[in-house]
Design a protein around this motif. Structure first.
Motif, PDB file in Angstrom:
ATOM      1  N   GLY A  69      44.290  40.912  49.710  1.00 46.00           N
ATOM      2  CA  GLY A  69      45.423  40.260  49.067  1.00 46.00           C
ATOM      3  C   GLY A  69      45.374  40.308  47.555  1.00 46.00           C
ATOM      4  O   GLY A  69      45.852  39.384  46.874  1.00 46.00           O
ATOM      5  N   ALA A  70      44.825  41.368  47.009  1.00 46.74           N
ATOM      6  CA  ALA A  70      44.698  41.486  45.553  1.00 46.74           C
ATOM      7  C   ALA A  70      45.855  42.277  44.962  1.00 46.74           C
ATOM      8  O   ALA A  70      46.447  43.137  45.624  1.00 46.74           O
ATOM      9  N   HIS A  71      46.161  41.965  43.697  1.00 47.42           N
ATOM     10  CA  HIS A  71      47.143  42.754  42.964  1.00 47.42           C
ATOM     11  C   HIS A  71      46.497  44.099  42.617  1.00 47.42           C
ATOM     12  O   HIS A  71      45.343  44.152  42.177  1.00 47.42           O
ATOM     13  N   PHE A  72      47.230  45.179  42.786  1.00 47.64           N
ATOM     14  CA  PHE A  72      46.681  46.533  42.634  1.00 47.64           C
ATOM     15  C   PHE A  72      47.286  47.192  41.400  1.00 47.64           C
ATOM     16  O   PHE A  72      48.504  47.357  41.295  1.00 47.64           O
ATOM     17  N   VAL A  90      45.366  41.851  30.371  1.00 49.85           N
ATOM     18  CA  VAL A  90      46.372  40.811  30.117  1.00 49.85           C
ATOM     19  C   VAL A  90      47.067  40.418  31.422  1.00 49.85           C
ATOM     20  O   VAL A  90      47.269  39.223  31.716  1.00 49.85           O
ATOM     21  N   GLU A  91      47.428  41.428  32.214  1.00 53.78           N
ATOM     22  CA  GLU A  91      48.099  41.160  33.482  1.00 53.78           C
ATOM     23  C   GLU A  91      47.171  40.425  34.443  1.00 53.78           C
ATOM     24  O   GLU A  91      47.587  39.498  35.152  1.00 53.78           O
ATOM     25  N   ALA A  92      45.906  40.804  34.464  1.00 49.70           N
ATOM     26  CA  ALA A  92      44.944  40.150  35.359  1.00 49.70           C
ATOM     27  C   ALA A  92      44.735  38.690  34.961  1.00 49.70           C
ATOM     28  O   ALA A  92      44.598  37.809  35.825  1.00 49.70           O
ATOM     29  N   GLY A  99      45.974  32.136  40.670  1.00 47.26           N
ATOM     30  CA  GLY A  99      45.031  32.175  41.781  1.00 47.26           C
ATOM     31  C   GLY A  99      44.944  33.509  42.486  1.00 47.26           C
ATOM     32  O   GLY A  99      44.442  33.575  43.618  1.00 47.26           O
ATOM     33  N   GLN A 100      45.427  34.586  41.850  1.00 39.86           N
ATOM     34  CA  GLN A 100      45.388  35.900  42.494  1.00 39.86           C
ATOM     35  C   GLN A 100      44.408  36.809  41.767  1.00 39.86           C
ATOM     36  O   GLN A 100      44.361  36.852  40.542  1.00 39.86           O
ATOM     37  N   ARG A 101      43.623  37.525  42.533  1.00 39.52           N
ATOM     38  CA  ARG A 101      42.670  38.475  41.953  1.00 39.52           C
ATOM     39  C   ARG A 101      43.334  39.822  41.711  1.00 39.52           C
ATOM     40  O   ARG A 101      44.358  40.142  42.325  1.00 39.52           O
ATOM     41  N   THR A 102      42.726  40.622  40.848  1.00 43.77           N
ATOM     42  CA  THR A 102      43.287  41.921  40.480  1.00 43.77           C
ATOM     43  C   THR A 102      42.264  43.015  40.723  1.00 43.77           C
ATOM     44  O   THR A 102      41.102  42.908  40.314  1.00 43.77           O
ATOM     45  N   ILE A 103      42.710  44.065  41.399  1.00 41.64           N
ATOM     46  CA  ILE A 103      41.899  45.282  41.561  1.00 41.64           C
ATOM     47  C   ILE A 103      42.468  46.352  40.643  1.00 41.64           C
ATOM     48  O   ILE A 103      43.647  46.696  40.727  1.00 41.64           O
TER      49      ILE A 103
END
Length: 427
Positions: A69-72, A90-92, A99-103
């Motif tokens: 469920g990570a932002h890609f 910046v986006e991450a 509460g969202q993780r970033t890949i």
């Protein structure tokens, strides 16, 4: 759909939507496998996906992001730079507040230089970014140790012919693929063989061939494929592995293997002059004085290849490779040269003995330069008896082998050493 709104390529349309649809990589996926365990643990860290082209590195990265469920954020190191990394940061940071993780997926990570890779470090270390890097190059050489230590490397393998064949069958039945298009089994087998484990290449070939014949046949496949160039990264590990295989096959006197590896390099687009230079080196290093003609032939082959160009000049390289593989082998000069270089590097600078020095002027002759030198043609016995090394230096460097020309001169070498007082007792 119009000419100005073409469909996505077949390989893109058939990109797996779930891990269950992934073909190949069974050593990573499935019950109890490394990537599956990472996803099940919920503690996915940064990854480096290392493998040949067309095996699903980008697809796996996207699917992993979806599983957790990570932002890609996809970037290509060919076009991206530090500015793009900063924008991703910046986006991450903005998404972390929700509460969202970033890949961050960095394709061809090996093309990022040290400074660019270092720019990723603090954000990977802090956990702001989970990095997934994809590379066709050996990460041991191309990824900074600091970054490599913060990521787990997963090795992806080229797809088997059975894997590729399964993908082709799927392409002809999946609604996203080429439903309604027919293909002869032999044509699909040919694509699977020519694709070299590259799914993208296989699907692209099938898509083009389907526009040339219905059902797709072997002639259409060959026309779609064009001249088949075996996969080879001209500047990477695969290139040097092929060179190594060629050199070792020549050294091992295996003619067929030598020709095979030479053809793999030439057909793969290697720099012909680089290959030619390596062949010259083989002649000097591994054939040496066992066959003094080998070096001449290798140099002539290099000159011929340069003069004629490819493909005509390639035949000269093949001739040289066959000759070198069949020739008797000796590395005696190679070993002796390495020994003496080491001796010179480790020893202090010692003066040339007076009798060996050049004496072009009267002053030098007055100082003793050249005095006492025994000229071989005037005094062979005295010439052998005089010392030719700095005082106090004894060396035992050259040992002829029992092959070829060296076998014929080994007895002369033994007698010369005795004449110079370098028998076994003084060696």
């Amino acid at each position: 759909m119009t000419l100005f709104d073409p469909p996505a390529p077949l390989a893109e349309r058939l990109r797996p939507r779930t891990l269950a649809e992934v073909v190949g990589q069974r050593h990573l996926l499935g019950p109890g496998r490394p990537l599956t365990r990472l996803l099940e643990s919920g503690r996915l860290g940064s990854l480096i996906l290392w493998g040949p082209p067309g095996v699903g590195k980008t697809t796996l990265a996207r699917l992993v992001a979806g599983e957790v469920g990570a932002h890609f954020i996809p970037l290509s190191a060919v076009t991206a730079g530090v500015k793009d990394v900063r924008e991703a940061v910046v986006e991450a940071e903005r998404l972390r507040g929700r509460g969202q993780r970033t890949i961050l997926f960095l394709d061809e990570i090996h093309r990022f230089n040290k400074a660019q890779q270092d720019a990723l470090l603090p954000h990977v270390e802090s956990g702001l970014l989970t990095l997934i890097g994809a590379t066709t190059e050996n990460p041991s050489f191309e990824v900074n140790p600091a970054l490599r230590s913060r990521a787990r490397t997963l090795v992806l393998e080229a797809l088997t012919q059975e894997d590729v064949r399964a993908l082709l069958d799927r392409a002809l039945t999946d609604p996203r693929g080429l439903p309604g298009v027919g293909a002869e089994p032999g044509a699909l087998d040919l694509i699977a063989r020519l694709a070299d484990g590259d799914a993208r290449r296989a699907l692209s070939t099938l898509e083009i061939a389907s526009t040339l014949a219905d059902p797709v046949n072997e002639d259409a496949v060959r026309e779609a494929f064009g001249r088949h160039l075996p996969a080879m990264d001209k500047n990477g590990e695969d290139f040097y592995n092929l060179i190594s295989a060629l050199h070792k096959s020549v050294r091992g006197s295996h003619v067929d293997a030598s020709l095979y590896w030479l053809a793999r390099m030439i057909e793969g687009g290697a720099d012909t002059m680089y290959v030619a230079r390596r062949i010259v080196r083989m002649a000097a290093e591994d054939i040496g004085l066992a066959d003094p003609q080998a070096l001449r032939l290798a140099v002539a082959a290099r000159d011929t290849a340069e003069f004629l160009g490819s493909p005509e000049g390639d035949l000269a390289l093949a001739q040289a490779v066959v000759y070198l593989a069949l020739a008797p082998k000796s590395n005696s000069v190679y070993v002796a040269w390495n020994k003496v270089r080491e001796a010179v590097r480790e020893g202090k600078t010692l003066p040339v003995p007076l009798h060996l020095r050049n004496a072009p002027t009267a002053l030098m002759r007055q100082q003793g330069y050249g005095t006492g030198y025994a000229y071989y043609f005037d005094d062979p016995e005295g010439s052998f008896a005089q010392n030719y090394l700095p005082d106090g230096v004894r060396l035992d460097l050259y040992e002829p082998t029992g092959e070829g020309w060296e076998a014929r001169v080994a007895e002369r070498w033994r007698r010369l050493r005795e004449a110079h007082g370098e028998g076994e007792e003084g060696a």
